[in-house]
Scaffold this motif. Structure first.
Motif, short mmCIF file in Angstrom:
data_model
loop_
_atom_site.label_atom_id
_atom_site.label_comp_id
_atom_site.label_asym_id
_atom_site.label_seq_id
_atom_site.Cartn_x
_atom_site.Cartn_y
_atom_site.Cartn_z
N THR A 92 0.83 -1.20 0.00
CA THR A 92 0.00 0.00 0.00
C THR A 92 0.86 1.25 0.00
O THR A 92 0.58 2.22 -0.72
N VAL A 227 -6.16 3.89 -1.01
CA VAL A 227 -5.39 3.19 0.02
C VAL A 227 -6.23 2.08 0.65
O VAL A 227 -5.74 0.96 0.87
N PHE A 231 -5.28 -1.84 0.36
CA PHE A 231 -4.96 -2.52 1.61
C PHE A 231 -5.85 -3.75 1.82
O PHE A 231 -5.36 -4.83 2.18
#
Length: 302
Positions: A92, A227, A231
């Motif tokens: 990430t 993100v 993730f």
């Protein structure tokens, strides 16, 4: 004097009618949403509940907490847990470092040029993840393209260990996950009004200050969305770690597959899924709280 009670009475009747209309509207909206809610319950809520129910039974079928006790008793569970989140955080972070400049460049290009460049961002989606992973194996293995070129150029004398290890997993997953961060970030950047940047520069702000104080805070929602997507996908990724890791990098998705398919222990595999889901939801809640505090600070300072 005699009009006021009537007025108050009419106001009370109007308020009661408005409340009744609001209740009817809420019931109507609930009725419209009920098919979607039922579908979510069948597809998501029921499987998660069934997963949690299976995790409460041991191999003999007895109600027990033995499946959760393994997380404390066996060090392999802790190692795979740490590896899973270590890979997810690193991938990430790398996607953010690579994807933000790329999305910013695309957002500053003319529309036609940006559309052409976006084709190359979306192009990996047209190829299977398995094919892309094997392509990285060809590129990064000891006799692959990278090591062959470096040896031919005289930069190295021995092949670099780029595949079948932790580094290979990070490289392969970063390439696969990068578009999932670039696309929502680019969409967020394109919605930023250029007048805000011009106003900041007209007030005397240099380009660097304009970017960090105006453009970057406005792009945070897109960055946060990218993100979170990257993730979560990294936590459950299976194909690339299994192939690029060469059996040396074990993540929880691989551990679940081994527990259920090799050992036929559905309780232990379900416990792995429940713990991973709980930790992920906790981290997402923490991330949302931090992002909300950051946004409040930014806009409060203004």
């Amino acid at each position: 004097m005699s009009v006021r009670p009537a007025e108050f009475g009419s106001h009370g009747l109007n308020a009661g009618a408005l409340r009744a209309d609001a209740r009817r509207e809420s019931l109507g909206l609930l009725g419209l949403c009920s098919p979607g809610l039922a579908l979510v319950g069948i597809i998501i809520v029921l499987p998660i509940g069934w997963l949690f129910w299976l995790s409460l039974f041991d191999e003999s079928g007895q109600l027990s907490g033995a499946n959760y006790a393994r997380f404390v008793e066996q060090a392999s569970y802790i190692r795979t847990f740490i590896t899973t989140f270590e890979v997810a955080f690193l991938v990430t972070g790398l996607c953010g470092l690579i994807g933000y400049p790329l999305a910013y460049m695309l957002s500053q290009l003319p529309r036609r040029a940006a559309s052409i460049c976006l084709i190359f961002v979306v192009l990996p989606f047209w190829t299977s993840v398995l094919v892309r992973t094997y392509a990285w194996l060809v590129i990064l293995q000891r006799k692959g393209l990278v090591n062959t070129w470096l040896i031919d150029l005289g930069l190295i004398s021995q092949p670099l260990p780029l595949a079948h290890n932790f580094a290979g997993v990070i490289i392969g997953m970063t390439h696969i996950m990068l578009p999932f961060l670039v696309l929502p970030l680019y969409a967020s950047m394109k919605t930023i009004d250029a007048d805000y940047l011009r106003a900041a520069m007209n007030l005397g702000a240099p380009p660097t200050a304009t970017f960090w104080q105006v453009f970057f805070p406005l792009s945070l929602p897109g960055l946060a969305a990218g993100v979170v997507i990257v993730f979560i996908l990294c936590l459950g990724f299976f194909v690339t770690p299994a192939l690029m890791g060469g059996g040396k990098v074990i993540m929880w998705a691989m551990r679940m597959e081994q527990t259920t398919s090799l050992y036929s222990n559905w309780g232990a595999g379900s416990a792995l899924g429940v713990v991973l889901l709980a930790v992920t939801l906790g981290l997402l809640g923490l991330f949302r709280w931090l992002l909300g505090a950051r946004a409040a600070n930014v806009w409060g300072a203004r």
